[in-house]
Design an enzyme around this catalytic site. Structure first.
Site, PDB file in Angstrom:
ATOM      1  N   CYS A  47       4.139   2.458  -0.297  1.00  0.00           N
ATOM      2  CA  CYS A  47       5.071   2.605   0.665  1.00  0.00           C
ATOM      3  C   CYS A  47       5.379   4.269   0.982  1.00  0.00           C
ATOM      4  O   CYS A  47       6.516   4.469   1.643  1.00  0.00           O
ATOM      5  CB  CYS A  47       6.219   1.875   0.813  1.00  0.00           C
ATOM      6  SG  CYS A  47       7.439   1.911  -0.703  1.00  0.00           S
ATOM      7  N   GLU A 103       2.854   2.462   5.276  1.00  0.00           N
ATOM      8  CA  GLU A 103       2.200   1.821   4.011  1.00  0.00           C
ATOM      9  C   GLU A 103       0.626   1.935   4.056  1.00  0.00           C
ATOM     10  O   GLU A 103       0.044   1.958   4.936  1.00  0.00           O
ATOM     11  CB  GLU A 103       2.496   0.172   4.210  1.00  0.00           C
ATOM     12  CG  GLU A 103       2.284  -0.797   3.093  1.00  0.00           C
ATOM     13  CD  GLU A 103       3.654  -0.627   2.272  1.00  0.00           C
ATOM     14  OE1 GLU A 103       4.866  -0.241   2.766  1.00  0.00           O
ATOM     15  OE2 GLU A 103       3.543  -1.252   0.962  1.00  0.00           O
ATOM     16  N   CYS A 155      16.120   4.062  13.705  1.00  0.00           N
ATOM     17  CA  CYS A 155      14.793   4.306  14.336  1.00  0.00           C
ATOM     18  C   CYS A 155      14.870   5.650  14.731  1.00  0.00           C
ATOM     19  O   CYS A 155      15.914   6.058  15.347  1.00  0.00           O
ATOM     20  CB  CYS A 155      14.836   3.455  15.636  1.00  0.00           C
ATOM     21  SG  CYS A 155      14.605   1.757  15.391  1.00  0.00           S
TER      22      CYS A 155
END
Ligand SMILES: C[S@@+](CC[C@H](N)C(=O)[O-])C[C@H]1O[C@@H](n2cnc3c(N)ncnc32)[C@H](O)[C@@H]1O
Length: 377
Positions: free
Chosen positions: A336, A369, A32
């Site tokens: 994506c 996305e 992350c």
């Protein structure tokens, strides 16, 4: 890619607002990048990034929010150097020993914690020296079924996991050993032993999907569902679904189409798509195992709608040219990767963007996305 990284870093500096990262591994773990940015600001950051990338070609509006944490249907935990977890931020050569992961679903977290001491007993795999046994532990979970799959990716055709398997916690529905004996560092492989189950199910709306160890499935079902509902509203007539994976989009939209043909290169994906078609008793869908480029070269059928959901690398330039020649009325493009989507749009010059929307499939990370409806000019 470098340009994208630079823009994202600049935007992260602009939008970083001192949010407190809930994960103890944040900063060290490469999984992350945005936990120190509030979720509201992450969405604003992604909107600004999309404007920079696609501003001239698409009408970029607010990015649709998702569950900010606990959303991932798949986590690939690397086992190397006496650790099991995720790669260190900015370093392929180092692994962070993960205690818990905030973007992974809860049941997967609990199972991973339970097996970590058992994983530590097994010889791991040094991917720099190419020596050892256990390369990856892959956790896959159906968000709407709770079914859980564990795949052990190993470097030799033997089962050295007996102790671990005997001690697996309750609620693990599928356990497989996958062989990956090449030098490439990949978290999939040839299934050579199914210890339990072999597949899990996910549910999207009224449909059920069977997922095998190597088959692709959207990483965040909570946002895939509204995207698929949008795609279903866009579909008309005879429909071709290119890069169809386990057939999830084909089958989801089949009720709105006259017929659907899905094209997928991975044989396991095609077999699962066929199984999913039978499981959902859908009569007007069929699946073809082929490379998209080869399929389009040979294709002499007419289609009203073509759905595209290519991998991050986008379409082959020659495939875009062949698709233009096929000349469907509408193209529905799920992507994506905004950069390759923009390049592919450039190659589909005979089409204009009728509608465009962005979805936060991957909160806490820079990934986005997008979904576009293109109509023939
Ligand atoms: C982003 S996934 C989309 C899967 C599916 N549409 C879904 O929603 O689950 C891309 C898929 O394209 C397949 N693929 C990649 N390159 C391909 C090619 N050249 N021809 C056909 N399929 C390909 C991959 O195996 C993968 O299943």
């Amino acid at each position: 890619m470098k340009k994208k990284k630079r823009i994202i870093e600049e935007l992260a500096r602009k939008y970083r607002d001192g949010a407190i990262p809930p994960c103890r591994h944040f900063g060290e773990c490469g999984g992350c990048l945005f936990q120190d940015i509030s979720y509201e600001n992450q969405l604003a950051l992604k909107e600004e990034y999309l404007r920079a990338e696609l501003g001239g070609v698409c009408d970029v509006k607010a990015v649709r929010a998702s569950r900010p944490f606990g959303y991932r249907g798949r986590m690939d935990m690397v086992t190397a150097f006496g650790r099991s977890g995720l790669r260190k931020r900015g370093s392929y050569r180092r692994v962070v020993d993960i205690e818990s992961c905030d973007i992974m679903q809860e049941k997967s977290n609990t199972a991973f914690m339970a097996i970590k001491p058992l994983i530590a007993e097994i010889e791991d795999y040094d991917y720099l020296a190419h020596a050892g046994y256990l390369r990856y532990v892959v956790l896959r979970q159906g968000m709407y079924t709770g079914e859980l799959m564990l795949n052990f990716v190993v470097a030799s055709h033997e089962n050295r996991l007996a102790g671990l398997i005997d001690a697996l916690p309750e609620g693990v529905d599928s356990v497989s050993l996958l062989l990956s004996d090449g030098r490439a560092d990949v978290s999939f492989g040839e299934p050579f032993e199914t210890v339990r189950g072999g597949t899990i199910e996910e549910r999207l709306g009224d449909l059920r999907f069977s997922i095998a160890p190597n088959s692709f499935f959207q990483s965040n079902a909570s946002i895939a569902l509204p995207m698929y509902e949008d795609i279903r509203r866009m579909v008309r007539g005879r429909t071709l679904d290119l890069y169809s994976g386990v057939g999830s989009i084909s089958l989801f939209v089949a009720g709105a189409a006259d017929s659907v043909a899905g094209v997928e290169v991975n044989p396991e994906g095609v077999a699962m798509a066929e199984r999913n078609r039978e499981m959902n008793t859908i009569e007007n869908a069929r699946f073809v195992r082929a490379d998209v480029l080869d399929y389009l070269r040979e294709c002499d059928e007419r289609f009203d709608t073509v759905i595209l959901d290519p991998p991050r690398s986008g379409m082959h330039p020659a495939a875009a040219a062949l698709l233009s020649r096929l000349a469907p009325e509408r193209i529905i493009y799920m992507s994506c990767n905004p950069s390759t989507f923009r390049d592919d749009l450039g190659a589909l010059a005979g089409y204009r963007v009728e509608a465009f929307e962005a979805f936060d499939m991957f909160p806490q990370t820079p990934h986005i996305e997008t979904l576009a409806l293109l109509l023939r000019r």
